[in-house]
Design a protein around this motif. Structure first.
Motif, PDB file in Angstrom:
ATOM      1  N   THR A 137       0.794  -1.201  -0.055  1.00  0.00           N
ATOM      2  CA  THR A 137       0.035  -0.202  -0.005  1.00  0.00           C
ATOM      3  C   THR A 137       0.845   1.247  -0.123  1.00  0.00           C
ATOM      4  O   THR A 137       0.525   2.149  -0.613  1.00  0.00           O
ATOM      5  N   LYS A 140       2.011   2.056  -3.525  1.00  0.00           N
ATOM      6  CA  LYS A 140       0.822   2.521  -4.270  1.00  0.00           C
ATOM      7  C   LYS A 140       0.822   4.035  -3.967  1.00  0.00           C
ATOM      8  O   LYS A 140       0.509   4.749  -4.881  1.00  0.00           O
ATOM      9  N   ASP A 141       0.743   4.158  -2.535  1.00  0.00           N
ATOM     10  CA  ASP A 141       0.844   5.372  -2.180  1.00  0.00           C
ATOM     11  C   ASP A 141       1.680   6.489  -2.682  1.00  0.00           C
ATOM     12  O   ASP A 141       1.513   7.715  -3.221  1.00  0.00           O
ATOM     13  N   THR A 144       0.861   7.287  -6.580  1.00  0.00           N
ATOM     14  CA  THR A 144      -0.053   8.010  -6.414  1.00  0.00           C
ATOM     15  C   THR A 144       0.603   9.494  -6.152  1.00  0.00           C
ATOM     16  O   THR A 144       0.102  10.634  -6.800  1.00  0.00           O
ATOM     17  N   TRP A 145       1.440   9.611  -5.341  1.00  0.00           N
ATOM     18  CA  TRP A 145       2.182  11.062  -4.966  1.00  0.00           C
ATOM     19  C   TRP A 145       2.980  11.388  -6.192  1.00  0.00           C
ATOM     20  O   TRP A 145       2.951  12.737  -6.557  1.00  0.00           O
TER      21      TRP A 145
END
Length: 205
Positions: A137, A140-141, A144-145
């Motif tokens: 996770t 994935k974060d 996204t950033w």
């Protein structure tokens, strides 16, 4: 020079960097799956940490850690510049490389080691299977950033750099071990396709 290499995203970073530089370096394949990197003579005379890749220098000695190897190669052959031709360019590349490594590549790699890769790694290092979902996770974060920060066409702007090579090598690996790039990250998807089209991507696969 000789590159002691193996399968995996870390060695691929150096192989792709070499391909971009047009450097032809002799290679010694290390059997990672068979644990050759974790026993003598490799972990005594090449890299005591038992990791790949390792760059054996002409004058003796070894350089390990992928960013250190690439920094050395950049000094050996400054063109084309993949870290930078000026102090500002070099600082920007190192900044983005560090961000990509900490926010994406490191949690992605450990997410794999503690889950899909557990049978291979549990006898070689401390593994925390319960941490795997959280690490994935975090990766994935991080993506996204980066999607929100991405200006393009490359991670550092208009220069193709080590940061691009690092992230591509890990995302290409992640795609086959259960951590694919979310297509919702449209800018990064386009970036990935541009990197994949470079000859160095095929040469390092």
């Amino acid at each position: 020079m000789k590159l002691h290499t193996s399968i995996g995203p870390n060695p691929r970073v150096v192989k792709m960097f070499l391909a971009e530089k047009g450097l032809d370096v002799a290679r010694v394949e290390v059997d990672l799956r068979g644990g050759e990197n974790r026993r003598p003579p490799y972990n005594e005379s090449v890299n005591r940490a038992g990791q790949t890749p390792a760059l054996e220098l002409d004058g003796g000695g070894f350089v390990t850690e992928i960013t250190a190897i690439c920094e050395y190669l950049e000094e050996v052959q400054p063109t084309p510049p993949l870290i930078g031709a000026t102090p500002q360019q070099r600082a920007e590349t190192r900044m983005w490389t560090r961000r990509v490594d900490l926010k994406i590549c490191e949690p992605m790699a450990n997410g794999f080691r503690f889950a899909e890769g557990l049978p291979l790694f549990e006898s070689r290092m401390r593994c925390l299977p319960e941490a795997a979902p959280g690490l994935k996770t975090l990766a994935k974060d991080g993506l996204t950033w980066l999607e929100g920060e991405f200006k393009g066409p490359w991670i550092a702007g208009d220069r193709f750099t080590l940061a691009d090579i690092l992230l591509f090598s890990f995302l290409d690996f992640g795609a086959v071990v259960g951590q694919p790039l979310d297509p919702a990250n449209g800018k990064l998807t386009g970036w990935f396709d541009r990197v994949k089209a470079r000859p160095s991507a095929a040469a390092s696969a």
